[in-house]
Design an enzyme around this catalytic site. Structure first.
Site, PDB file in Angstrom:
ATOM      1  N   SER A 249     -16.947 -46.093 -25.630  1.00  0.00           N
ATOM      2  CA  SER A 249     -17.859 -47.190 -25.312  1.00  0.00           C
ATOM      3  C   SER A 249     -17.942 -47.476 -23.813  1.00  0.00           C
ATOM      4  CB  SER A 249     -17.409 -48.453 -26.036  1.00  0.00           C
ATOM      5  OG  SER A 249     -16.143 -48.847 -25.559  1.00  0.00           O
TER       6      SER A 249
ATOM      7  N   LYS B  62     -16.635 -53.744 -16.345  1.00  0.00           N
ATOM      8  CA  LYS B  62     -17.841 -53.797 -15.534  1.00  0.00           C
ATOM      9  C   LYS B  62     -17.533 -54.365 -14.151  1.00  0.00           C
ATOM     10  CE  LYS B  62     -21.351 -52.993 -18.597  1.00  0.00           C
ATOM     11  NZ  LYS B  62     -20.498 -52.555 -19.725  1.00  0.00           N
TER      12      LYS B  62
END
Lengths: 213, 213
Positions: B132, B171
DNA sequence: GTGATTGTAGAACAGGTGTTCGTTATGCTT
DNA sequence: AAGCATAACGAACACCTGTTCTACAATCAC
């Protein structure tokens, strides 16, 4: 190994930090000050306990003659690896020579845990320049650990030089009848097919290290 | 780095061996005996030269206060890091507790060069499960080194838990007016925007280690 | 040659540093 | 309360160890 008193635990931690900080062991009085202990004899007392418990070793009449036994065992599992150059899309991949193997002769070296190289001798490192290898999940600035081999097994990640395109990439290599399939590590991306004569295997990828912050 | 005299080279070698042998640096007189030098002042004289050349560092008035500056300082630059769990898209990110900090109490630890953690104390490791996070250039099986912080600077890579989506990602975090921009490390990909209340910063990414072969 | 620079000798000094010792708390057992 | 092991205290001692000083040899430049 009995449980240490709180004071003894503080002392061990202090010794560790002092050692890795300064590069030489602390004196009794360094420990006294660093752990806020009232007397040198208290330090001596607890140091003797720590030695009898096997946490440290003391060398009589030697200034700062304290050795850590717990952590220091692992000391030589660091392996120096020569960083012999950059790897970028449009530039030939640096190939190790007998010269560059000599760790002392190379401008830059890095040290990696032995577990990463798994004892391999012929390991070198390349620094990635540019974003051309994101399909191999490799970023600009990453360090790639390579092993010098001229051929790889099916499915192994390799540094590949494409003679015709004059291009360097990192891909998984699959040998198929009459052609070579070069598969990006990101398996959602499409493979590239190349002529065997056009492909030069420069080395096998051992590991990737990325330092972010 | 200039040429060393033969005597100076012998001294450096002796210091290296002594250090890795005994765990503490040699005294002037240790060097004198070990290198068959006639006087302590000669040792002192050459040590000063070695220091001015940048090979060692001396600490005034400190017994055995000699530190090697060259690559041989490999002694204990390995740092144990607790591997406290997995990180996967659909599962909460493991957060370190005082318990898991204790290296001895954790089931698994790994050792990394001190340069990677840069001396940070509160570093832990997570193993990545699943694909992912390919947009962060992170693969299945990669090890992510994290630092436990509750807030990060703009642009830093962080482990983020999105409450609403019940999803974990890695992120780059940018704080914008009234919203938070989450930018994949692969900058060709589009950012994600989230409500500040929906975002939980779980830690800062320090490094990524991928073992391929 | 003379003089400067570098390297070597030996010894003594001063401070750092491990060690020891008598004494006093602290805590636990009986 | 008495006894005993553990822990802490402070000071002094003695050696380890870095430092310094003077003297002298070797090399090099001029």
């Amino acid at each position: 190994m009995r449980k240490m008193s709180d004071k003894q635990r503080r002392m061990i931690t202090f010794i560790e930090r002092f050692l890795s900080d300064k590069g030489y062991p602390p004196s009794i009085r360094d420990i006294q000050a660093g752990c806020a202990i009232s007397s040198t004899s208290v330090v001596d007392y607890n140091l003797n306990i720590l030695e009898s418990r096997g946490h440290i070793r003391r060398h009589a009449d030697v200034s700062r003659g304290i050795t850590l036994l717990t952590r220091t065992q692992t000391s030589d599992s660091l392996v120096p690896v020569p960083v012999i150059g950059m790897i970028a899309a449009g530039e030939p991949i640096p190939v190790p020579t007998p010269d560059t193997w000599d760790v002392a002769a190379v401008s830059e070296t890095m040290e990696v845990p032995r577990e990463l190289t798994r004892g391999r001798e012929d390991v070198y490192a390349l620094k990635v320049k540019g974003m051309s290898m994101v399909d191999a999940l490799i970023n600009d600035g990453d360090i790639v650990l390579m092993q010098h081999v001229s051929a790889v097994d099916n499915g192994e990640m390799a540094a590949v030089w494409l003679k015709g395109e004059k291009e360097a990439t990192l891909k998984k290599v699959y040998i198929e009848p009459k052609r070579i399939r070069l598969q990006p590590a990101n398996e959602q991306m499409k493979p590239l097919y190349a002529d065997p004569d056009d492909v030069e295997i420069q080395g096998r990828v051992i590991a990737v290290v990325r330092q972010v912050a």
